[in-house]
Design a protein around this motif. Structure first.
Motif, mmCIF file in Angstrom:
data_model
loop_
_atom_site.group_PDB
_atom_site.id
_atom_site.type_symbol
_atom_site.label_atom_id
_atom_site.label_comp_id
_atom_site.label_asym_id
_atom_site.label_seq_id
_atom_site.Cartn_x
_atom_site.Cartn_y
_atom_site.Cartn_z
ATOM 1 N N ASP A 34 0.914 -1.359 0.018
ATOM 2 C CA ASP A 34 0.417 0.130 0.203
ATOM 3 C C ASP A 34 0.447 1.440 -0.299
ATOM 4 O O ASP A 34 0.205 2.403 0.094
ATOM 5 C CB ASP A 34 -1.283 -0.075 0.976
ATOM 6 N N ILE A 35 1.851 0.719 -0.339
ATOM 7 C CA ILE A 35 3.219 1.844 -0.226
ATOM 8 C C ILE A 35 3.202 2.863 -2.279
ATOM 9 O O ILE A 35 3.929 1.149 -2.583
ATOM 10 C CB ILE A 35 4.382 2.233 0.267
ATOM 11 N N PRO A 36 3.195 4.012 -2.322
ATOM 12 C CA PRO A 36 3.987 4.261 -3.922
ATOM 13 C C PRO A 36 4.933 2.897 -3.779
ATOM 14 O O PRO A 36 5.973 4.002 -2.734
ATOM 15 C CB PRO A 36 3.214 5.245 -4.222
ATOM 16 N N ALA A 37 6.050 2.752 -5.389
ATOM 17 C CA ALA A 37 6.555 2.337 -5.035
ATOM 18 C C ALA A 37 8.150 3.596 -5.206
ATOM 19 O O ALA A 37 9.425 3.687 -5.237
ATOM 20 C CB ALA A 37 7.101 1.983 -7.024
ATOM 21 N N THR A 38 7.039 4.717 -5.662
ATOM 22 C CA THR A 38 7.909 5.990 -5.762
ATOM 23 C C THR A 38 8.511 6.829 -4.501
ATOM 24 O O THR A 38 9.000 7.815 -4.140
ATOM 25 C CB THR A 38 7.788 7.630 -6.288
ATOM 26 N N ALA A 39 7.704 5.981 -3.361
ATOM 27 C CA ALA A 39 7.581 6.941 -2.040
ATOM 28 C C ALA A 39 9.150 7.468 -1.819
ATOM 29 O O ALA A 39 10.066 6.091 -1.585
ATOM 30 C CB ALA A 39 7.512 5.518 -0.646
ATOM 31 N N TRP A 40 9.102 8.569 -1.307
ATOM 32 C CA TRP A 40 10.941 8.213 -0.481
ATOM 33 C C TRP A 40 11.296 8.659 0.684
ATOM 34 O O TRP A 40 11.749 8.895 1.314
ATOM 35 C CB TRP A 40 11.667 9.478 -1.091
ATOM 36 N N LEU A 41 10.219 8.876 1.136
ATOM 37 C CA LEU A 41 9.689 8.358 3.001
ATOM 38 C C LEU A 41 8.739 7.951 3.374
ATOM 39 O O LEU A 41 6.885 8.481 2.616
ATOM 40 C CB LEU A 41 9.559 10.345 3.326
ATOM 41 N N TYR A 42 7.895 6.861 3.906
ATOM 42 C CA TYR A 42 6.873 6.845 4.657
ATOM 43 C C TYR A 42 6.586 5.902 5.839
ATOM 44 O O TYR A 42 7.641 6.352 7.062
ATOM 45 C CB TYR A 42 6.414 5.565 3.926
ATOM 46 N N ASN A 43 6.146 6.384 7.209
ATOM 47 C CA ASN A 43 6.101 5.607 8.431
ATOM 48 C C ASN A 43 4.800 4.907 8.733
ATOM 49 O O ASN A 43 3.915 5.382 8.553
ATOM 50 C CB ASN A 43 6.377 7.281 9.773
ATOM 51 N N SER A 44 4.997 4.631 9.771
ATOM 52 C CA SER A 44 3.145 3.637 10.782
ATOM 53 C C SER A 44 3.405 4.072 11.894
ATOM 54 O O SER A 44 5.082 3.608 12.393
ATOM 55 C CB SER A 44 3.403 2.262 9.566
ATOM 56 N N TYR A 45 2.370 3.866 12.689
ATOM 57 C CA TYR A 45 2.621 3.721 13.710
ATOM 58 C C TYR A 45 1.435 3.638 14.592
ATOM 59 O O TYR A 45 -0.011 3.646 13.601
ATOM 60 C CB TYR A 45 3.192 4.807 14.417
ATOM 61 N N SER A 46 1.320 2.932 15.832
ATOM 62 C CA SER A 46 0.564 2.040 16.409
ATOM 63 C C SER A 46 -0.207 3.286 16.816
ATOM 64 O O SER A 46 -0.116 4.219 17.379
ATOM 65 C CB SER A 46 0.706 0.968 17.147
ATOM 66 N N LEU A 47 -2.077 2.939 16.966
ATOM 67 C CA LEU A 47 -2.972 3.798 17.553
ATOM 68 C C LEU A 47 -4.013 3.673 18.211
ATOM 69 O O LEU A 47 -5.254 3.657 17.916
ATOM 70 C CB LEU A 47 -3.633 4.600 15.859
ATOM 71 N N THR A 48 -3.663 2.401 18.869
ATOM 72 C CA THR A 48 -4.770 1.703 20.097
ATOM 73 C C THR A 48 -4.418 2.549 21.173
ATOM 74 O O THR A 48 -5.933 2.620 21.653
ATOM 75 C CB THR A 48 -4.378 0.488 20.989
ATOM 76 N N ASP A 49 -3.688 3.540 20.915
ATOM 77 C CA ASP A 49 -4.616 4.418 22.781
ATOM 78 C C ASP A 49 -4.219 6.063 22.676
ATOM 79 O O ASP A 49 -3.166 6.687 22.711
ATOM 80 C CB ASP A 49 -3.560 4.606 24.555
ATOM 81 N N LYS A 50 -5.376 6.258 21.837
ATOM 82 C CA LYS A 50 -5.491 7.461 20.767
ATOM 83 C C LYS A 50 -5.106 8.829 21.683
ATOM 84 O O LYS A 50 -4.723 9.482 21.819
ATOM 85 C CB LYS A 50 -7.049 7.395 20.135
ATOM 86 N N GLN A 51 -5.272 8.155 22.512
ATOM 87 C CA GLN A 51 -5.627 9.771 24.212
ATOM 88 C C GLN A 51 -4.123 9.768 24.308
ATOM 89 O O GLN A 51 -3.596 11.315 24.128
ATOM 90 C CB GLN A 51 -6.329 9.479 25.517
ATOM 91 N N LEU A 52 -3.033 8.937 24.024
ATOM 92 C CA LEU A 52 -2.157 9.144 25.051
ATOM 93 C C LEU A 52 -1.185 10.085 23.530
ATOM 94 O O LEU A 52 -0.444 10.516 23.339
ATOM 95 C CB LEU A 52 -1.177 8.018 24.906
ATOM 96 N N ILE A 53 -1.492 9.377 22.546
ATOM 97 C CA ILE A 53 -1.649 10.222 21.142
ATOM 98 C C ILE A 53 -2.015 11.697 20.781
ATOM 99 O O ILE A 53 -0.350 12.806 20.495
ATOM 100 C CB ILE A 53 -1.078 9.854 19.672
ATOM 101 N N TRP A 54 -2.909 11.516 21.210
ATOM 102 C CA TRP A 54 -3.796 13.442 21.566
ATOM 103 C C TRP A 54 -2.572 14.313 22.167
ATOM 104 O O TRP A 54 -2.062 15.397 22.058
ATOM 105 C CB TRP A 54 -5.435 13.169 21.628
ATOM 106 N N ASP A 55 -2.646 13.528 23.734
ATOM 107 C CA ASP A 55 -1.335 14.181 24.626
ATOM 108 C C ASP A 55 -0.618 14.710 23.859
ATOM 109 O O ASP A 55 0.728 15.387 24.303
ATOM 110 C CB ASP A 55 -1.872 13.104 25.526
#
Length: 462
Positions: A236-257
């Motif tokens: 699901d990442i285009p072949a021309t991507a020069w940067l990508y990242n992914s991260y878990s979002l199971t505890d959304k409140q901590l991410i917002w904080d």
């Protein structure tokens, strides 16, 4: 820190980037040591002693190649050898000076290039720096027991390195500068972290470990509270991507904080709406990628920014977006107002407005309608990262599950004109662009047994 100085320098010389003339010139002291090592070994009939093979280099604020201290252990007979060695490097035009500091002798050696080397030499260890005040601080802190060996957060680090590593890096990541100089962005990543350093011909591996108990507001502590996710195959990442990242979002409140503290996310109406929507509909993972159209001329390619949000109930989320932001005549994608929350989630400064579409289980959020069109075209045609030789080689070095992953082709990233696209990259990599620009970099965070393992992989691009 290394117990194998000769082996470390030999490993650096064997690397392909070294043979191509690419070195990390981050330390004038290490360059001096590396250039003089062969002469030092020749001075000794049996090579370096076990003690002298132990070397430690400390980096001090502000970061520049001269603001460092070199420590070296000394064995029997090493004192005279080192004294003779230093005299060879000193300039014959000016005599060395001896300064008394708190009853200890600091020697100042003028070098042939006009600089001065301050040396504190004893029978058991040597301390050297291009900054005399740093040598004085070493003496002060040693007497007053204000050293790292008395710092709880440092002492608690697992001390045993893995076998077959050339060195260990100890990095204090409480305030890491991110992106270009003009952004003046900082992130609290973690506390003290230890990295095992392994050098190979075409790659550098840094395997880290930290506790991060004292910094509950840090990035690593926030990600430790998330559940592990599967590493993307690249489908699901285009072949021309020069940067990508992914991260878990199971505890959304901590991410917002965390974002509220570190990414200038403010409670605008648009951000509050985003937050409420994501709290209800977002799944367990966020992916972001920066890519270009495969059919565009490389020098004229427009960079596209895309965020992929996994959804718990895609059909329900679609109906919600349709009701809040209905399509107007002639529009293919929903148009949403800009928000600081999107900027925080993606690490990019988005255009105004944002554009939203859907693909399979994901909601697509982009900085232009062309970005969504290009993304869907490339995914449909199979122009993706999966199967790419470099990407597949990189995946073999990573854990199959993690809390966070970022991959960046540094050469392509450094060619971009907009500074907004480099705010996800530690400033140190940009500062030493001549070296790091030759690598594809992967940063991955895994966790186990209340420890965090931030790992960095640098693959050399010939």
């Amino acid at each position: 820190e290394t117990d194998h100085l000769e082996e470390l320098i030999s490993s650096i010389d064997r690397m392909k980037c070294s043979r191509d003339g690419r070195f990390l010139y981050a330390s004038d002291l290490f360059v001096l040591l590396k250039d003089g090592l062969h002469a030092l070994v020749e001075e000794s009939a049996h090579g370096l002693s076990v003690q002298m093979d132990k070397m430690l280099l400390s980096f001090h604020h502000p970061d520049n190649p001269s603001n460092q201290v070199l420590y070296c252990a000394m064995g029997s007979g090493d004192y005279d050898l080192m004294e003779s060695f230093i005299n060879k490097f000193s300039s014959a035009a000016f005599p060395s000076k001896y300064i008394d500091y708190r009853g200890e002798e600091i020697r100042i050696y003028p070098l042939a290039d006009g600089r001065f080397l301050s040396v504190y030499l004893t029978r058991s260890f040597l301390v050297a720096s291009f900054q005399k005040h740093l040598v004085e601080q070493v003496i002060d802190n040693h007497r007053e027991k204000q050293t790292l060996s008395h710092l709880k957060s440092f002492v608690q680090l697992p001390q045993e390195g893995k076998p077959n590593v050339e060195a260990r890096l100890f990095v204090r990541m409480t305030d890491v500068y991110m992106g270009a100089d003009s952004l003046q962005a900082q992130a609290r990543v973690a506390g003290w972290t230890a990295y095992d350093l392994r050098l190979e011909e075409e790659a550098v591996y840094c395997s880290g470990v930290c506790r991060d108990d004292e910094y509950v507001n840090s990035f690593i502590h926030t990600m430790k509270q998330q559940q592990p996710m599967q590493v993307t195959s690249g489908a699901d990442i285009p072949a021309t991507a020069w940067l990508y990242n992914s991260y878990s979002l199971t505890d959304k409140q901590l991410i917002w904080d965390f974002l509220a503290r570190h990414a200038a996310v403010t409670d605008t109406l648009a951000s509050l709406r985003w937050r409420a929507f994501l709290q209800e509909h977002a799944g367990m993972q966020v992916q972001c990628c920066l890519f270009t159209d495969s059919e565009a001329e490389s020098l004229q390619a427009i960079p596209y920014a895309m965020v992929l949000l996994s959804l718990e109930q895609p059909e329900h989320a679609k109906r919600m977006i349709h009701s809040l932001y209905p399509l107007k005549r002639g529009e293919r994608w929903h148009v949403l107002p800009d928000s600081t929350l999107f900027a925080g989630l993606s690490g990019m400064t988005p255009a105004t407005p944002l554009y939203v579409g859907f693909h399979k289980e994901n909601m697509l959020v982009a900085n232009s309608p062309e970005a969504i069109d290009c993304y869907l075209k490339m995914i449909k045609q199979g122009e993706v990262m999966e199967g790419n030789e470099m990407h597949e080689s990189l995946l073999t070095t990573l854990s199959s599950t993690c809390r966070f992953l970022m991959v960046a082709d540094m050469q392509s990233l450094l060619q971009q004109q907009s500074e907004a696209y480099v705010r996800l990259i530690p400033h140190y990599f940009l500062k030493h662009a001549r070296f790091f620009g030759a690598f594809t970099i992967a940063i991955q965070l895994t966790c186990a047994d209340d420890l965090a393992y931030p790992n960095l992989v640098f693959l050399y691009n010939e």
